[in-house]
Design a protein around this motif. Structure first.
Motif: not given
Ligand code: ADP
Ligand code: MG
Length: 427
Positions: A132, A135-136, A139, A180
């Motif tokens: 997670t 991904i953040i 992005s 994302a």
């Protein structure tokens, strides 16, 4: 506005396509996405870049500033793939951008060079983060890259920020969302691959423990005769000739025990995943020796008469033995009462063919169709993971499997493995 939106959707499609294609055709492999497929990934990401730049979703009136999502594949490539992938993508981008020309060249070149220069430095830390968090972070990098592009371009080169405010804001948001989505797909793939690998590892541990019992049993025989002969040597005071004879029997028995153990250890130790040119017959021979004690326990004969060693195949010896052991073990388990497991090799065009045949209980067509599905088992204590591992590993080695089975009369596994292109002298 509508035009902007449809162009944007096109661009989003372009950046997702390589990952989707990869997912469709390669994701079931045992390989890690960016490590073993750098070239393929670079080609796919380059296609995204080219498509994005050929069909940008916005330009200024003179067509000198082009706004598209090409940065997404570049950011993904540089971060997940490192300098090699990033550098190649930079070259593709530069060639495209320079051929389009216009005022916007400077800003976008500086921007992309910075991305490719600095993102790979983050990797060591990046890959320690959770899925997670990764991904953040990617992005956000993608979002701020557009922001930096706009402000940097205005400050350094006097780019017209006001005129292009709307498409740039859209680009920043689209880049954030697009990245994302792509990162989510990649992370999901990494997760799946990790899981698949641990399932295969667990299966191997299970087989290792099954075999261990029968192997321990098998080693008792040579140990017992060694014990017997050493006692004879101590108690009987035999003639020197007899002594010599006893000692050579002891030596033979030690060698036998050693062979059983070596075979077992070779299988049990964690293997590397590299293919090399090897003789199929050697691997089969090794597997047969390893399965022998298990077969004996199940009152089963193993028949393998190695023909002359044909050509070498290109395979991972560890993974191949793991496959053959799983298939052979199933064959032995399928035999009720007593029976024979027959192995034979033959050439088959660009492949070497191995047949593994048992005269066991066999399977119906429906059962055969389910083979390789995780957790499909018809045994009381089965796991249904053996053949899944077999199919995955064989596929990785570019091998092929065909299964013929008939309820009540037996099963045959036919395995084709690609011949080595550059045979080596090693055995
Ligand atoms: P497991 O052996 O743990 O059940 P596998 O994936 O190795 O899992 O095998 C799945 C199932 O396929 C077995 O339970 C068995 O029913 C069937 N099978 C596999 N090989 C054979 C064979 N040679 N003869 C009959 N049935 C087989
Ligand atoms: Mg099995």
């Amino acid at each position: 506005m509508l035009e902007l939106l449809s162009g944007l959707i096109n661009n989003l499609f372009f950046v997702m396509i390589p990952i989707l294609l990869y997912y469709l055709f390669k994701a079931n492999r045992y390989e890690t996405l960016f490590e073993q497929n750098k070239v393929l990934i670079t080609v796919l990401l380059s296609i995204s870049i080219i498509l994005c730049m050929l069909f940008p979703f916005a330009t200024d009136a003179e067509g000198e500033f082009i706004i598209d999502l090409r940065q997404i594949p570049i950011i993904i490539g540089a971060l997940y793939g490192g300098y090699g992938v990033g550098g190649a993508l930079l070259a593709v981008f530069a060639a495209m951008r320079l051929s389009i020309g216009g005022e916007g060249v400077y800003t976008s070149m500086v921007n992309v060079v910075m991305l490719v220069a600095f993102l790979p430095l983050l990797r060591a830390r990046f890959f320690q983060w959770s899925h997670t968090k990764r991904i953040i972070v990617v992005s956000l990098i993608a979002f701020f890259s557009v922001v930096a592009n706009v402000f940097g371009g205005t400050l350094l080169f006097g780019d017209p920020i006001i005129e292009l405010a709307e498409p740039y804001i859209t680009a920043a948001l689209a880049q954030f969302i697009g990245t994302a989505v792509v990162a989510l797909l990649i992370e999901q793939m990494i997760k799946n691959q990790k899981m698949q690998r641990s399932v295969i590892q667990n299966k191997k541990l299970e087989v290792v423990s099954h075999l261990a019992a029968s192997i321990a049993h098998e080693i008792r025989n040579p140990l017992q005769s060694i014990k017997g002969f050493t006692q004879l040597l101590q108690q009987e005071r035999p003639t020197p000739a007899k002594q010599q004879e006893y000692l050579s029997i002891v030596e033979e028995e030690i060698k036998a025990a050693e062979r059983i153990l070596n075979n077992y250890l070779m299988y049990a130790k964690p293997g590397t995943t590299t293919t090399t040119p090897i003789y199929l017959e050697d691997v089969v021979d090794h597997v047969v020796q390893l399965l022998e004690p298990y077969a004996k326990q199940h009152h089963t004969q193993i028949s393998f008469s190695p023909t002359h060693k044909a050509q070498q195949i290109e395979a991972d010896p560890h993974h191949l033995s793991q496959c053959l052991i799983n298939i052979g073990k199933n064959g032995i388990e399928a035999i009720e009462g007593s029976g024979t497991l027959t192995l034979s090799t033959e050439p088959n065009g660009h492949y070497a063919r191995l047949r593994i045949q048992d005269d066991g209980i066999g399977m119906t067509k429906e059962e055969v169709a389910h083979l390789g599905e995780p957790y499909f088992t018809l045994k009381k204590n089965g796991t249904g993971l053996g053949l899944m591992a077999v199919f995955t590993l064989l596929q990785n080695m570019k091998g092929r499997v065909t299964i013929h089975s008939e309820k009540g009369s037996g099963t045959e596994f036919i395995i084709d493995l690609p011949l080595a292109k550059r045979p080596s002298a090693s055995e």
